[in-house]
Each structure stands twice: as C-alpha cells, then as structure tokens.
Scaffold this active site. Sequence first.
Site, PDB file in Angstrom:
ATOM      1  N   GLY A 131       2.637  10.884   4.776  1.00  0.00           N
ATOM      2  CA  GLY A 131       2.150   9.563   4.360  1.00  0.00           C
ATOM      3  C   GLY A 131       3.050   8.436   4.843  1.00  0.00           C
ATOM      4  O   GLY A 131       3.063   7.350   4.271  1.00  0.00           O
ATOM      5  N   ASP A 140      -0.677  -0.189   7.974  1.00  0.00           N
ATOM      6  CA  ASP A 140       0.212   0.744   8.671  1.00  0.00           C
ATOM      7  C   ASP A 140       0.437   0.318  10.124  1.00  0.00           C
ATOM      8  O   ASP A 140       1.569   0.302  10.615  1.00  0.00           O
ATOM      9  CB  ASP A 140      -0.382   2.163   8.652  1.00  0.00           C
ATOM     10  CG  ASP A 140      -0.667   2.627   7.235  1.00  0.00           C
ATOM     11  OD1 ASP A 140      -0.227   1.963   6.288  1.00  0.00           O
ATOM     12  OD2 ASP A 140      -1.355   3.661   7.084  1.00  0.00           O
TER      13      ASP A 140
HETATM   14  C1  GLA Z   1      -3.202   4.348   4.073  1.00  0.00           C
HETATM   15  C2  GLA Z   1      -4.005   3.386   4.933  1.00  0.00           C
HETATM   16  C3  GLA Z   1      -3.555   1.934   4.710  1.00  0.00           C
HETATM   17  C4  GLA Z   1      -3.504   1.586   3.224  1.00  0.00           C
HETATM   18  C5  GLA Z   1      -2.767   2.667   2.438  1.00  0.00           C
HETATM   19  C6  GLA Z   1      -2.846   2.448   0.959  1.00  0.00           C
HETATM   20  O1  GLA Z   1      -1.864   4.380   4.486  1.00  0.00           O
HETATM   21  O2  GLA Z   1      -3.878   3.701   6.296  1.00  0.00           O
HETATM   22  O3  GLA Z   1      -4.405   1.053   5.411  1.00  0.00           O
HETATM   23  O4  GLA Z   1      -4.783   1.376   2.718  1.00  0.00           O
HETATM   24  O5  GLA Z   1      -3.250   3.955   2.708  1.00  0.00           O
HETATM   25  O6  GLA Z   1      -2.185   1.280   0.590  1.00  0.00           O
END
Ligand code: GLA
Length: 408
Positions: free
Chosen positions: A141, A190
């Site tokens: 993540g 991200d």
């Molecule tokens: C993932 C997605 C982001 C965001 C996060 C939660 O990382 O890629 O765009 O929505 O989850 O904040």
Amino acid sequence: MERKDIPEELKQKFIDLYGCAPDGLFFAPGRVNLIGEHTDYNGGHVFPCALTIGTYAAAKKRDDRKVRFASVNIRSSVTEISLDDGELHLDGSGSLKELGLGANDWTNYPKGVIWAFAEAGELLPSGFDILYFGNIPAGSGLSSSASLEVLTGLVLRELFALNDVKQQDLAVLGQRAENVYVGMNCGIMDQFASAMGREEHAIFLDTNTLEFAYAPLVLSDAKIVITNSKVKHQLASSAYNTRRSECEKALWILQKAAGGAEKIPSLGSLTPHEFEEIRGAIEDPVVKRRAMHAVCENARTIQAVESLKAGDLRTFGELMNASHDSLQYDYEVSCPEIDYLVAEGRRIDGVIGTRITGGGFGGCTVSIVKTDALETFQQVLSSKYMEKYGLAAEFYVVEAGAGAHRLS
Ligand code: GLA
C-alpha cells in the site's frame, strides 16, 4: 540491492539483458499518506509525502516500433510488443480488465501509460527497451503501481523529448492509465505524490482543483514510522471501486435533496456541519457512514495541516487517530491485523498518532513516534504482533523524498 548501488547495478543488468548501454536512468518514489484517506475521489484534501524508496528504470530508444519490458524483480522473460499492437489502442469499449485481457500482468501499467500518452496526443516516434527495479515491498500500500506509472511517463518524456508534458501531467496521465486501462478507479493522490514530492516536505493537495502547497515536515523530536503488517491488500481493487460508487451514490442523493448538483459539487465541498444538516436525506446507513467519513476526513486533513504549521503535533496525532477510527468503523477499509497494530501502538508512550495508510484492506500503518520511543515501539509491536498473528511486521523510519526525476 543497496540504495546507493542501484543505478550502477541496474545499468549493468540492462547491458547484460539488451546488449547495449541505456540512454538514461530514472526514478519515481512511492508515497505514504499522513492523513486524508479516501478523500481524493471525493474532491477533498490529502496530505501525502513521497518516500525515498520507489521504482527505478534504465531505458533506451530503439529505431523500430518494438517495445521491450523487463523487471529485475520479476525474473520472467522479456515482454515484447509493438506500438502498433491492438492492445495499445483501446477503442473505448472498456478497460483491459473488462475486455478480459492480460489481467494481473504488471506490464499493463507501463502499457497503460503509453496508451494514455497517445490518447493525449503524445505519440511515440519509435519504440524502446526498458528494465525496471522496484524496492517498495509488494502489496504494502505504498504505491508501487503509481510509481511505476509516473516513472514510465517520465521515461517517455525524457527519451522522446516530449517537453509539453509537465511534471504534474505525469501524475494525471498515470492516473488515467490506471483508471481506464487497468480498470482501477483510484484518485490522483498516489501519482501526484510520486511526481511532485519534495525532500523534507509533505504535499497539501486540493484534489478538486489540483492546487497544492508544500508543508515542511518539522517534527522536532519525532519521526514518521511505517509499519508493514505484511497483510497484502488483495481484493482491494474491487472493494475500493465499491467504496467509490457508494460515495457517488451519497453525493447524488444529497444533490437531489439540495436542489441541484451545483449546490454540492462534491462531498469534499461540505463542512461537517453542513453535512449534519442534510445527512437525513440518505436512508441507507452504510452509504451515510461512507459519506460521513469522506466529509469529516477532509475537515480533519485541513485541520491537521494547520496544526502542523502551528507546531501543534499533539493535535496532529489526535487527528491521525480519529482518521483511523473513521476508516475502521465508518469506511470499513481496515482489517483486524492493522487494527491490532494501531490499538497496541497507541498504548506505547511516545506514540503521537497512528493510523492505517493508503487504500486499506491490509498494507501499512503510519505513525508519528517520539525519537526516544522508536526502539520500544518497534520491539513491543513486533513481538506482540508475532505472538498474535504469527507475522513479522517490518518497520521503516522514513524521510520525505523528492518526486520523479532523471538520475543520469
Ligand atoms: C489508494 C488510491 C488513492 C487513494 C487512497 C486512499 O491508494 O490509489 O487514490 O484513494 O487509496 O486514500
């Protein structure tokens, strides 16, 4: 590979694989989000910073239309395509996944970026050879896929001198690749953090306008610690897409109740007080909780940045804790292992705040921990976690790093 040796080693591996030296070496970081979770597709604010780990690439232009992809991490053979292949030319009938093509193939990310560049009118005059290496733990993540997308965009811009493509466009095109080509409906956070990161700073981004400001990460006697639960966020993408549609549903109901879409352009445009007054319009309790998270998390993020600026780390930590509780109970994107790490972490003296970070369903927590409590934090948490779940948590004390850039 040791971080300082990566560029040289990658160059050598490129030569061994493709038989000639690369034209350049490139890097794009992963990210950790400090607060502002699941707000970026709701027109709200986020507060991530880029990391110093990420994805590297060595690449070289070719004279023909071939593109060859390989990765040091995935020791499979080279994937070869042509720029003229059908799979780079989706005809609008759906993402690769919907078309049942190449699901779960990592090369979909870079292919998606080539597709997104073409869609934006940035056509490649020739093919290229590329070799990737990533040092973000898989499924943690910390945005290994966003870093792969932004990196590929950077490589295309640099190899082919596509100078209209600005740094911020690398984020937008990376997100486009992921949304349409890969079929994961993520927000912009991200890719934005990976493209736009700055050393020792976090990015306060309004995802509605893409206006942003860098905030110095002045944590005096504390550090940012990422704890990897080692629970891989499998199935995350379908649950993620479901959360997103629940928020869209909530917005639609609220807009109808308010008498027009222009009155409430996004959940992020509402204050918690405004939401309180209108929330009765949403009947489904699940949808109501999802919307409440989106609205309140946005307010927490704005307040958290204010408190950091004012040097009030205590409030910042409390807001991180509140963010986790909301993600655990209202948004329901956590998991028992992560909740355990958070609950036990909070019992340790010197932990200012701790929460799940990223999309959820596993992955990592992010914590702000006093420097003199760092050792205890790692020792206590790792032994308790091992005892309870039989998993070896990993800890990374992180510094905010620079956004995507050319190394040589
Ligand atoms: C993932 C997605 C982001 C965001 C996060 C939660 O990382 O890629 O765009 O929505 O989850 O904040």
